[in-house]
Design a protein around this motif. Structure first.
Motif, PDB file in Angstrom:
ATOM      1  N   HIS A   7       0.831  -1.208   0.000  1.00 11.20           N
ATOM      2  CA  HIS A   7       0.000   0.000   0.000  1.00 11.20           C
ATOM      3  C   HIS A   7       0.866   1.259   0.000  1.00 11.20           C
ATOM      4  CE1 HIS A   7      -4.140   1.624   0.809  1.00 11.20           C
ATOM      5  NE2 HIS A   7      -3.395   2.709   0.984  1.00 11.20           N
ATOM      6  N   ASN A 163      -8.167  -1.402   4.696  1.00 15.65           N
ATOM      7  CA  ASN A 163      -7.001  -0.518   4.655  1.00 15.65           C
ATOM      8  C   ASN A 163      -6.729   0.094   6.021  1.00 15.65           C
ATOM      9  OD1 ASN A 163      -7.283   1.016   1.304  1.00 15.65           O
ATOM     10  ND2 ASN A 163      -7.026  -1.101   1.943  1.00 15.65           N
ATOM     11  N   HIS A 164      -5.459   0.189   6.382  1.00 17.19           N
ATOM     12  CA  HIS A 164      -5.019   0.958   7.555  1.00 17.19           C
ATOM     13  C   HIS A 164      -5.681   0.517   8.857  1.00 17.19           C
ATOM     14  CE1 HIS A 164      -3.445   3.104   4.237  1.00 17.19           C
ATOM     15  NE2 HIS A 164      -4.410   3.967   4.074  1.00 17.19           N
ATOM     16  N   LYS A 167      -8.305   2.590  10.657  1.00 16.53           N
ATOM     17  CA  LYS A 167      -7.998   3.907  11.212  1.00 16.53           C
ATOM     18  C   LYS A 167      -8.501   4.144  12.640  1.00 16.53           C
ATOM     19  CE  LYS A 167      -7.119   6.493   7.048  1.00 16.53           C
ATOM     20  NZ  LYS A 167      -7.098   7.862   6.526  1.00 16.53           N
ATOM     21  N   SER A 196      -1.125  -0.994   8.039  1.00 17.74           N
ATOM     22  CA  SER A 196      -0.607   0.200   7.365  1.00 17.74           C
ATOM     23  C   SER A 196      -1.288   1.412   7.976  1.00 17.74           C
ATOM     24  CB  SER A 196      -0.914   0.126   5.861  1.00 17.74           C
ATOM     25  OG  SER A 196      -2.328   0.030   5.649  1.00 17.74           O
ATOM     26  N   GLY A 197      -0.740   2.588   7.690  1.00 13.36           N
ATOM     27  CA  GLY A 197      -1.407   3.825   8.075  1.00 13.36           C
ATOM     28  C   GLY A 197      -1.446   4.108   9.567  1.00 13.36           C
ATOM     29  N   GLU A 201      -2.259   7.896  12.363  1.00  9.40           N
ATOM     30  CA  GLU A 201      -3.338   7.903  13.354  1.00  9.40           C
ATOM     31  C   GLU A 201      -2.785   8.091  14.769  1.00  9.40           C
ATOM     32  OE1 GLU A 201      -6.376   8.107  12.207  1.00  9.40           O
ATOM     33  OE2 GLU A 201      -5.482   7.847  10.209  1.00  9.40           O
ATOM     34  N   ASP A 233       1.942   2.966   3.379  1.00  4.92           N
ATOM     35  CA  ASP A 233       1.150   4.168   3.127  1.00  4.92           C
ATOM     36  C   ASP A 233       2.039   5.364   2.779  1.00  4.92           C
ATOM     37  OD1 ASP A 233      -1.290   5.454   2.717  1.00  4.92           O
ATOM     38  OD2 ASP A 233      -1.391   6.227   4.767  1.00  4.92           O
ATOM     39  N   CYS A 237       2.664   8.475   5.007  1.00  2.47           N
ATOM     40  CA  CYS A 237       3.301   8.179   6.294  1.00  2.47           C
ATOM     41  C   CYS A 237       4.288   9.260   6.719  1.00  2.47           C
ATOM     42  CB  CYS A 237       3.993   6.823   6.258  1.00  2.47           C
ATOM     43  SG  CYS A 237       5.430   6.726   5.157  1.00  2.47           S
TER      44      CYS A 237
END
Length: 276
Positions: A7, A163-164, A167, A196-197, A201, A233, A237
């Motif tokens: 990603h 994804n991520h 969050k 990821s991500g 956060e 990311d 990132c």
């Protein structure tokens, strides 16, 4: 085995396209291309990446396909398509001939309608993906997870990936509700999760390794080591960490796992999921 960053993004910065970049994101308001990513991958002993859409136009797909033609580090593309369109099958058929396009994504978490993914037209678009072998990346916030359960429950044969880790608010150490909502999603064997991500956060540039451990433990316990994918990311990132710092968070965490489990996380799962 090829080690994959599942990603990351490329773009030529355009304020009219990349409207999600706020005033606090000045570091992102420039061009990012494969030549910028290649040395970062090499430093972390990664051989390729999945390039994910950063704007919601079909022109984005062509931009990424053009890059992939000239840069072999791009192993696959997650593009964008209006899944609510009446001619969605025609467009999916068109992209099925573009072998680097592996799946699609919509920025669901920016939609005002919390039930956007449950709209009949959108559900119809999702129903058309499997016949062409396309995956679907789910970009959401934790409060979208109940709707995600309703969506994926309708498509047991469709491959999805969160994804991520959806969050969660890592900066506020919010984990109880997120874990409760993520648990039923992880029970579907056709749903994967990208680790990821996380750094964006957390508190930007003020995070510690320990901030992420409860979230990593949760995802690995829920999804196992055969349904989790490494994703940087990048360059998003960089709002909070360098590429190497982002990679090192999960590298340190997975160091205690078996070689086979590490191989799954850093490459094999992405290869299977995206059919690389």
């Amino acid at each position: 085995m090829i080690r994959i960053d599942s990603h990351q993004h490329f773009w030529k910065y355009d304020p009219s396209l990349h409207t999600w970049m706020t005033r606090e994101m000045e570091v992102l308001k420039t061009d990012f291309g494969p030549a910028d990513l290649a040395p970062l991958l090499e430093e972390c002993q990664l051989q390729g990446s999945i390039a994910v859409q950063a704007s919601q136009t079909e022109a984005e797909n062509m931009f990424l396909l053009d890059l992939a033609e000239n840069h072999p580090i791009i192993k696959g593309i997650v593009g964008w398509l209006d899944l609510q369109s009446k001619n969605v099958t025609e467009r999916l058929n068109y992209y099925s001939a573009r072998k680097k396009i592996k799946g699609f994504r919509h920025v669901i978490h920016d939609e005002a309608d919390i039930d956007f993914m449950l709209r009949p037209a959108f559900v119809n678009g999702i129903s058309s993906l499997k016949q062409f072998g396309f995956t679907y990346d789910i970009l959401i916030y934790p409060f979208h997870l109940p709707g995600t359960v309703k969506l994926v429950n309708q498509f047991p044969d469709q491959l999805f990936v969160i994804n991520h880790i959806a969050k969660p608010e890592i900066s506020k150490k919010e984990i109880i509700l997120w874990k409760k909502l993520m648990t039923p999603v992880a029970s579907f064997p056709n749903v994967y999760c990208k680790i990821s991500g996380m750094v964006t956060e957390a508190k930007w540039h003020r995070w510690a390794q320990d901030d992420f451990i409860p979230y990593l433990d949760t995802i690995v316990n829920l999804f196992g080591t055969e349904r989790v994918l490494y994703g940087s990311d990048w360059p998003v990132c960089t709002l909070s960490a360098s590429y190497r710092e982002t990679y090192n968070i999960v590298k340190k965490y997975f160091d205690s796992f078996s070689h086979g489990e590490q191989d799954n996380f850093f490459g094999m799962n992405a290869q299977r999921f995206y059919r690389l």
